[in-house]
Scaffold this motif. Structure first.
Motif, mmCIF file in Angstrom:
data_model
loop_
_atom_site.group_PDB
_atom_site.id
_atom_site.type_symbol
_atom_site.label_atom_id
_atom_site.label_comp_id
_atom_site.label_asym_id
_atom_site.label_seq_id
_atom_site.Cartn_x
_atom_site.Cartn_y
_atom_site.Cartn_z
ATOM 1 N N VAL A 35 7.054 4.190 0.569
ATOM 2 C CA VAL A 35 7.178 2.819 0.073
ATOM 3 C C VAL A 35 6.698 1.817 1.124
ATOM 4 O O VAL A 35 5.958 0.888 0.808
ATOM 5 N N CYS A 36 7.111 2.013 2.371
ATOM 6 C CA CYS A 36 6.794 1.024 3.407
ATOM 7 C C CYS A 36 5.649 1.452 4.327
ATOM 8 O O CYS A 36 5.135 0.621 5.084
ATOM 9 N N PRO A 38 2.424 2.417 3.458
ATOM 10 C CA PRO A 38 1.145 1.774 3.128
ATOM 11 C C PRO A 38 1.047 0.311 3.576
ATOM 12 O O PRO A 38 0.060 -0.065 4.222
ATOM 13 N N PRO A 39 2.063 -0.547 3.291
ATOM 14 C CA PRO A 39 1.934 -1.921 3.807
ATOM 15 C C PRO A 39 1.977 -1.999 5.330
ATOM 16 O O PRO A 39 1.320 -2.861 5.929
ATOM 17 N N GLY A 42 -1.405 -1.189 6.481
ATOM 18 C CA GLY A 42 -2.277 -2.322 6.151
ATOM 19 C C GLY A 42 -2.175 -3.418 7.210
ATOM 20 O O GLY A 42 -3.201 -3.957 7.666
ATOM 21 N N ILE A 43 -0.944 -3.749 7.612
ATOM 22 C CA ILE A 43 -0.754 -4.796 8.632
ATOM 23 C C ILE A 43 -1.308 -4.323 9.982
ATOM 24 O O ILE A 43 -1.955 -5.083 10.711
ATOM 25 N N ARG A 77 -0.766 6.712 -5.745
ATOM 26 C CA ARG A 77 -1.798 6.134 -4.882
ATOM 27 C C ARG A 77 -1.229 5.892 -3.474
ATOM 28 O O ARG A 77 -1.907 6.101 -2.467
ATOM 29 N N ASN A 78 0.039 5.437 -3.408
ATOM 30 C CA ASN A 78 0.639 5.152 -2.105
ATOM 31 C C ASN A 78 0.749 6.403 -1.234
ATOM 32 O O ASN A 78 0.592 6.341 -0.017
ATOM 33 N N ASN A 144 8.010 -3.889 7.605
ATOM 34 C CA ASN A 144 6.638 -3.406 7.799
ATOM 35 C C ASN A 144 5.949 -4.077 8.986
ATOM 36 O O ASN A 144 5.201 -3.437 9.723
ATOM 37 N N ALA A 148 4.487 -2.217 12.147
ATOM 38 C CA ALA A 148 3.064 -2.302 12.501
ATOM 39 C C ALA A 148 2.909 -2.729 13.961
ATOM 40 O O ALA A 148 2.004 -2.261 14.664
ATOM 41 N N LEU B 27 8.314 -1.695 -6.211
ATOM 42 C CA LEU B 27 7.814 -1.596 -4.830
ATOM 43 C C LEU B 27 6.537 -0.780 -4.726
ATOM 44 O O LEU B 27 6.046 -0.525 -3.634
ATOM 45 N N ASP B 32 -1.602 -5.706 -0.163
ATOM 46 C CA ASP B 32 -2.908 -6.118 0.364
ATOM 47 C C ASP B 32 -3.872 -6.532 -0.749
ATOM 48 O O ASP B 32 -4.661 -7.444 -0.587
ATOM 49 N N GLU B 88 10.470 -5.101 3.377
ATOM 50 C CA GLU B 88 9.844 -6.380 3.710
ATOM 51 C C GLU B 88 9.246 -7.009 2.456
ATOM 52 O O GLU B 88 8.922 -8.197 2.430
ATOM 53 N N HIS B 89 9.112 -6.162 1.404
ATOM 54 C CA HIS B 89 8.647 -6.663 0.111
ATOM 55 C C HIS B 89 9.561 -7.786 -0.388
ATOM 56 O O HIS B 89 9.153 -8.568 -1.241
ATOM 57 N N PHE B 176 3.113 -11.435 15.334
ATOM 58 C CA PHE B 176 1.785 -11.162 15.901
ATOM 59 C C PHE B 176 1.193 -12.420 16.532
ATOM 60 O O PHE B 176 0.660 -12.372 17.646
#
Lengths: 429, 186
Positions: A35-36, A38-39, A42-43, A77-78, A144, A148, B27, B32, B88-89, B176
């Motif tokens: 769940v977390c 992939p994001p 991405g970050i 997909r994730n 996330n 990251a 979720l 992105d 974080e979603h 960041f």
């Protein structure tokens, strides 16, 4: 200093820290899931570059477990996103779906694979990462963005928490479990009773628990708002860890005179089977007070209540019995699923006991603990009234907003499944 | 991040957990890809029981039917806002819907941290619980500099706690940006 303060000081390369200090700590293990992950990835790519490498591939553990057995195209997909990242980064600790390496629920897979070690700092993109505090380490959930940041730097800032100590004198009564201990604490202090603080569990009643029981305690620290749960390591801890890994570790113990925010003492022998009523983990009740409440679903699984000892307890109750309501059994990991097929109680395997009682057994994963996609095994899709060994009963947590969830121990859930209504396990013995 | 935030209030109760903020079944969408990301705006706060959604009367959807954006920019919550999962979603969904600030007496720590470190929205703390003093649809203005919330509908003002330790990260727009300002990363 307390255990938590000592671990954070060491990882911040300081001699001493005080509660309230903001420190940057070195990370020993970062865990993420489907769940977390992939994001997070991405970050990481956005901030450090498409071709950036993770700070230490030996310290990153990727465990798909949440939405694994579903036809949801986005969920699948994730998992592909995790596969691509693991391949691109050549990650050694990826437990892919559909392979022999697949494990299931991350918080139980981590200890099984030797990634939870005394004295270390573990972060994970899941709030129940605090489970690993059972091994005498600092472990907590993050988002996330923070994950990251660790992927690129190996560090994260932490505010040093105050520690609340919860002491259980003497051993538990029969048919009372670690789940009852933690439900009692959460009921007493509330769902924000430990916000921003460490929950340290101590005393003879805690030392008498096996690692699985200790994990149940630490697991639900987050349900009281705790930053982490922690238990001082001992021979029980070392025996579990040493059987799983050769990785060196340096255990950390409490100093005499460590300062606590508060100390709360429980007499274990007075503790009864407990419940959290809908819709909050702090809606405290004894099982006895709610006895005979009608149910139509029972669920045994998750990082909280899907460990091998949880199923042994449930099987003790369900042996030679039949369930009166739909009952779902979901082992947390594939290792535990193997245990269901091989461990016997009075001549029958646990799996045979559950099947003969009429329960349905699903594959290892988080499954319906957090609802998930519509086709998730055991999901509450309507106005079910469920009793569950899981950790949360917020509105809609296990699926439908119309459903109601009672949280309880595996003994209590099994007894209630057999009777079709809320039942104190001691009444069946 | 700007010093003033203005917009309509959406009022909720205590212990608003992350399953109410964004139910777990949603979720699966990418944060992105814009074609998927918009669903977080669509389903933000869709897990709140109808009677508690938009107090005092309830029955108000945060994001309207078939819409991806909310008309509400400021969420007023009771204590322990954002408890539960580390997803974080949750702050991301509120931001994607258009929310820019949450005001509550206290937060679950992971939600607070995610909101700040991810630069999604500003989590303001208050001494008093404002969920009875403010009504959904009230027009509000938050001044960060003055640490004050003005209710333009009722004409009342309420003090906000200063952001303290995290002010620099909020000001930078996330961890960041903050780390780059401090020379911790390039």
């Amino acid at each position: 200093m307390t255990i938590t303060e000592k671990i954070l000081a060491k990882h911040a390369r300081k001699n001493r820290v005080e509660p309230g200090d903001n420190v940057w700590v070195d990370v020993d293990i970062l865990m993420t899931h489907d769940v977390c992950g992939p994001p997070t990835f991405g970050i990481f790519k956005k901030e450090f570059g498409e071709d950036a490498r993770v700070w230490d591939r030996e310290k990153l553990v990727v465990i798909p477990d949440h939405y694994v057995f579903t036809s949801d195209k986005y969920a699948n997909r994730n998992i592909d996103v995790l596969r691509d990242f693991a391949r691109d980064q050549n990650l050694p600790h990826f437990y892919d779906v559909g392979t022999e390496r697949y494990k299931g629920v991350c918080h139980i897979a981590l200890p099984e694979e030797g990634f939870t070690r005394p004295g270390e700092v573990l972060f994970g993109t899941d709030s129940h990462t605090c489970t690993a505090g059972a091994f005498g380490e600092f472990a907590t959930g993050i988002g996330n963005t923070d994950a990251a940041f660790i992927l690129g730097t190996g560090k994260l800032w932490v505010k040093v928490p105050e520690t609340m100590q919860f002491v259980f004198e003497d051993e538990l009564q029969p048919y009372v479990m670690a789940k009852d201990m933690i439900l009692k604490i959460i009921g007493d202090i509330g769902v924000d009773g430990a916000s921003y603080r460490t929950m340290e569990f101590a005393g003879a009643g805690v030392q008498a628990l096996d690692m699985e029981g200790r994990m149940t305690l630490a697991n639900m620290a987050i349900e009281a708002g705790g930053k982490n749960g922690v238990i001082e390591p001992d021979q029980v801890t070392f025996d579990y860890v040493d059987a799983r890994t050769n990785h060196p570790y340096e255990p950390v113990f409490n100093d005499g005179g460590a300062k606590y925010h508060s100390v709360k003492v429980y007499k274990s022998k007075d503790l009864e089977p407990m419940l959290a009523k809908p819709h909050s983990p702090d809606a405290e009740s004894t099982v006895w007070q709610m006895r005979d409440t009608k149910l139509n679903r029972a669920y045994i699984g998750s990082c909280t209540g899907g460990k091998i000892t949880d199923f042994i307890a449930a099987a003790e109750i369900m042996k030679k019995q039949s369930v009166k309501i739909d009952t779902y059994v979901v082992p947390a990991t594939t290792e535990i699923a193997h245990g269901l097929r091989t461990i016997k109680l009075h001549g029958e395997t646990l799996q045979e006991i559950f099947e003969n009682a009429g329960a349905r057994i699903g594959p290892a994963s988080c499954a319906a603990c957090l609802g998930g996609p519509q086709d998730t095994f055991g999901r509450l899709n309507g106005a079910e009234i469920c009793i569950s060994t899981t950790n949360r009963n917020f509105p809609g947590r296990m699926g439908s907003k119309q459903s109601q969830v009672y949280l309880a121990s595996p003994y209590t859930v099994a007894a209630s499944a057999v009777k079709g209504k809320i039942t104190d396990p001691r009444d069946l013995m | 991040m700007s010093e003033t935030i203005r917009g309509k209030a959406f009022v909720l109760g205590e212990n608003i957990d992350t399953d109410q903020i964004i139910p777990a079944e949603h979720l699966v969408y990418s944060l992105d890809d814009p074609s998927e990301k918009k669903y977080y705006g669509r389903f933000a706060l869709s897990g709140v029981p109808v009677a508690n959604s938009g107090l005092p009367d309830g029955g108000v959807a945060f994001t309207g039917e078939n819409s991806y954006e909310s008309q509400f920019a400021i969420i007023i919550g009771g204590r322990n806002f954002g408890c539960g999962s580390s997803r974080e979603h949750a702050p991301a969904a509120l931001q994607i819907a258009g929310a820019r600030a949450v005001v509550a007496p206290s937060y679950a720590r992971i939600f607070y941290r995610n909101a700040v470190d991810g630069g999604f929205l500003v989590p303001f703390e208050t001494e008093e619980d404002l969920t009875k003093a403010i009504r959904t649809f009230d027009e509000l203005e938050i001044s960060r500099e003055q640490s004050e919330l003005c209710n333009l509908t009722s004409g009342k003002s309420h003090a906000l706690k200063p952001l303290g330790d995290v002010a620099d990260i909020v000001q930078a727009g996330g961890i960041f940006a903050y780390a780059r300002q401090k020379g911790m990363m390039s």
